[in-house]
Write a protein that holds these residues in place. Structure first.
Motif, PDB file in Angstrom:
ATOM      1  N   THR A 144       0.828  -1.204   0.000  1.00 12.27           N
ATOM      2  CA  THR A 144       0.000   0.000   0.000  1.00 12.27           C
ATOM      3  C   THR A 144       0.860   1.252   0.000  1.00 12.27           C
ATOM      4  O   THR A 144       0.564   2.216  -0.722  1.00 12.27           O
ATOM      5  CB  THR A 144      -0.941   0.002   1.221  1.00 12.27           C
ATOM      6  OG1 THR A 144      -1.694  -1.200   1.218  1.00 12.27           O
ATOM      7  CG2 THR A 144      -1.860   1.188   1.210  1.00 12.27           C
ATOM      8  N   HIS A 145       1.922   1.261   0.794  1.00 20.69           N
ATOM      9  CA  HIS A 145       2.838   2.411   0.805  1.00 20.69           C
ATOM     10  C   HIS A 145       3.471   2.617  -0.575  1.00 20.69           C
ATOM     11  O   HIS A 145       3.554   3.741  -1.068  1.00 20.69           O
ATOM     12  CB  HIS A 145       3.932   2.214   1.843  1.00 20.69           C
ATOM     13  CG  HIS A 145       3.477   2.459   3.238  1.00 20.69           C
ATOM     14  ND1 HIS A 145       4.237   2.142   4.330  1.00 20.69           N
ATOM     15  CD2 HIS A 145       2.338   2.986   3.747  1.00 20.69           C
ATOM     16  CE1 HIS A 145       3.600   2.459   5.431  1.00 20.69           C
ATOM     17  NE2 HIS A 145       2.439   2.968   5.104  1.00 20.69           N
ATOM     18  N   LYS A 146       3.925   1.531  -1.190  1.00 17.37           N
ATOM     19  CA  LYS A 146       4.556   1.634  -2.508  1.00 17.37           C
ATOM     20  C   LYS A 146       3.571   2.122  -3.561  1.00 17.37           C
ATOM     21  O   LYS A 146       3.902   2.963  -4.393  1.00 17.37           O
ATOM     22  CB  LYS A 146       5.139   0.283  -2.926  1.00 17.37           C
ATOM     23  CG  LYS A 146       6.363  -0.107  -2.147  1.00 17.37           C
ATOM     24  CD  LYS A 146       6.872  -1.467  -2.582  1.00 17.37           C
ATOM     25  CE  LYS A 146       8.043  -1.891  -1.730  1.00 17.37           C
ATOM     26  NZ  LYS A 146       8.563  -3.186  -2.116  1.00 17.37           N
ATOM     27  N   TYR A 147       2.344   1.601  -3.527  1.00 21.20           N
ATOM     28  CA  TYR A 147       1.334   2.009  -4.489  1.00 21.20           C
ATOM     29  C   TYR A 147       0.998   3.490  -4.316  1.00 21.20           C
ATOM     30  O   TYR A 147       0.897   4.227  -5.294  1.00 21.20           O
ATOM     31  CB  TYR A 147       0.068   1.167  -4.327  1.00 21.20           C
ATOM     32  CG  TYR A 147      -1.054   1.636  -5.207  1.00 21.20           C
ATOM     33  CD1 TYR A 147      -1.054   1.345  -6.558  1.00 21.20           C
ATOM     34  CD2 TYR A 147      -2.099   2.382  -4.688  1.00 21.20           C
ATOM     35  CE1 TYR A 147      -2.070   1.783  -7.384  1.00 21.20           C
ATOM     36  CE2 TYR A 147      -3.117   2.833  -5.496  1.00 21.20           C
ATOM     37  CZ  TYR A 147      -3.107   2.530  -6.838  1.00 21.20           C
ATOM     38  OH  TYR A 147      -4.103   2.976  -7.642  1.00 21.20           O
ATOM     39  N   THR A 148       0.834   3.921  -3.076  1.00 21.94           N
ATOM     40  CA  THR A 148       0.511   5.322  -2.814  1.00 21.94           C
ATOM     41  C   THR A 148       1.636   6.228  -3.283  1.00 21.94           C
ATOM     42  O   THR A 148       1.380   7.299  -3.854  1.00 21.94           O
ATOM     43  CB  THR A 148       0.250   5.528  -1.316  1.00 21.94           C
ATOM     44  OG1 THR A 148      -0.759   4.624  -0.894  1.00 21.94           O
ATOM     45  CG2 THR A 148      -0.169   6.946  -1.015  1.00 21.94           C
ATOM     46  N   PHE A 149       2.881   5.827  -3.055  1.00 21.66           N
ATOM     47  CA  PHE A 149       4.021   6.632  -3.481  1.00 21.66           C
ATOM     48  C   PHE A 149       4.049   6.767  -5.005  1.00 21.66           C
ATOM     49  O   PHE A 149       4.305   7.844  -5.536  1.00 21.66           O
ATOM     50  CB  PHE A 149       5.322   5.998  -2.974  1.00 21.66           C
ATOM     51  CG  PHE A 149       6.537   6.797  -3.322  1.00 21.66           C
ATOM     52  CD1 PHE A 149       6.835   7.956  -2.637  1.00 21.66           C
ATOM     53  CD2 PHE A 149       7.395   6.383  -4.327  1.00 21.66           C
ATOM     54  CE1 PHE A 149       7.949   8.712  -2.952  1.00 21.66           C
ATOM     55  CE2 PHE A 149       8.513   7.110  -4.651  1.00 21.66           C
ATOM     56  CZ  PHE A 149       8.796   8.288  -3.962  1.00 21.66           C
TER      57      PHE A 149
ATOM     58  N   ALA B 138       1.410   6.311  -7.048  1.00 21.49           N
ATOM     59  CA  ALA B 138       0.167   6.917  -7.526  1.00 21.49           C
ATOM     60  C   ALA B 138       0.150   8.427  -7.340  1.00 21.49           C
ATOM     61  O   ALA B 138      -0.560   9.126  -8.066  1.00 21.49           O
ATOM     62  CB  ALA B 138      -1.025   6.297  -6.822  1.00 21.49           C
ATOM     63  N   LYS B 139       0.917   8.941  -6.400  1.00 16.88           N
ATOM     64  CA  LYS B 139       0.897  10.386  -6.168  1.00 16.88           C
ATOM     65  C   LYS B 139       1.406  11.165  -7.387  1.00 16.88           C
ATOM     66  O   LYS B 139       1.054  12.296  -7.593  1.00 16.88           O
ATOM     67  CB  LYS B 139       1.679  10.756  -4.921  1.00 16.88           C
ATOM     68  CG  LYS B 139       3.159  10.711  -5.072  1.00 16.88           C
ATOM     69  CD  LYS B 139       3.844  11.198  -3.824  1.00 16.88           C
ATOM     70  CE  LYS B 139       5.341  11.211  -4.079  1.00 16.88           C
ATOM     71  NZ  LYS B 139       6.076  11.734  -2.977  1.00 16.88           N
ATOM     72  N   ASP B 140       2.248  10.519  -8.195  1.00 12.39           N
ATOM     73  CA  ASP B 140       2.727  11.161  -9.410  1.00 12.39           C
ATOM     74  C   ASP B 140       1.623  11.254 -10.460  1.00 12.39           C
ATOM     75  O   ASP B 140       1.626  12.150 -11.287  1.00 12.39           O
ATOM     76  CB  ASP B 140       3.912  10.389  -9.997  1.00 12.39           C
ATOM     77  CG  ASP B 140       5.133  10.454  -9.084  1.00 12.39           C
ATOM     78  OD1 ASP B 140       5.248  11.432  -8.319  1.00 12.39           O
ATOM     79  OD2 ASP B 140       5.950   9.523  -9.163  1.00 12.39           O
ATOM     80  N   LEU B 141       0.675  10.330 -10.405  1.00 11.80           N
ATOM     81  CA  LEU B 141      -0.424  10.333 -11.363  1.00 11.80           C
ATOM     82  C   LEU B 141      -1.567  11.245 -10.944  1.00 11.80           C
ATOM     83  O   LEU B 141      -2.323  11.705 -11.795  1.00 11.80           O
ATOM     84  CB  LEU B 141      -0.965   8.904 -11.541  1.00 11.80           C
ATOM     85  CG  LEU B 141       0.054   7.861 -12.011  1.00 11.80           C
ATOM     86  CD1 LEU B 141      -0.575   6.477 -11.974  1.00 11.80           C
ATOM     87  CD2 LEU B 141       0.533   8.188 -13.409  1.00 11.80           C
ATOM     88  N   LEU B 142      -1.674  11.509  -9.656  1.00 15.54           N
ATOM     89  CA  LEU B 142      -2.748  12.358  -9.147  1.00 15.54           C
ATOM     90  C   LEU B 142      -2.298  13.810  -9.122  1.00 15.54           C
ATOM     91  O   LEU B 142      -1.142  14.110  -8.870  1.00 15.54           O
ATOM     92  CB  LEU B 142      -3.145  11.926  -7.742  1.00 15.54           C
ATOM     93  CG  LEU B 142      -3.623  10.493  -7.586  1.00 15.54           C
ATOM     94  CD1 LEU B 142      -3.804  10.180  -6.108  1.00 15.54           C
ATOM     95  CD2 LEU B 142      -4.940  10.300  -8.325  1.00 15.54           C
TER      96      LEU B 142
END
Length: 55
Positions: A42-47, A49-53
């Motif tokens: 989850t931490h890796k995905y959030t990190f 995904a923040k570039d896409l948001l």
């Protein structure tokens, strides 16, 4: 102790961003390791995904 209590108390360092888990007794590893892995994912995905948001 209930399984959820054991998991929550043992993976709290991972939730807070630390890179180690001190757990015990050793029988708890079958519950703690999958939970720690899920939190790390989850931490890796959030990190990533923040570039896409656009926040």
């Amino acid at each position: 102790m209930h399984k959820s209590t054991v998991i929550a108390s043992n993976v709290m360092p991972v939730i807070l961003g630390l890179d180690f888990v001190l757990y015990g007794p050793t029988e708890d590893c079958k519950n703690v390791f999958p939970a720690a892995y899920a939190i790390n994912l989850t931490h890796k995905y959030t990190f990533r995904a923040k570039d896409l948001l656009k926040i």
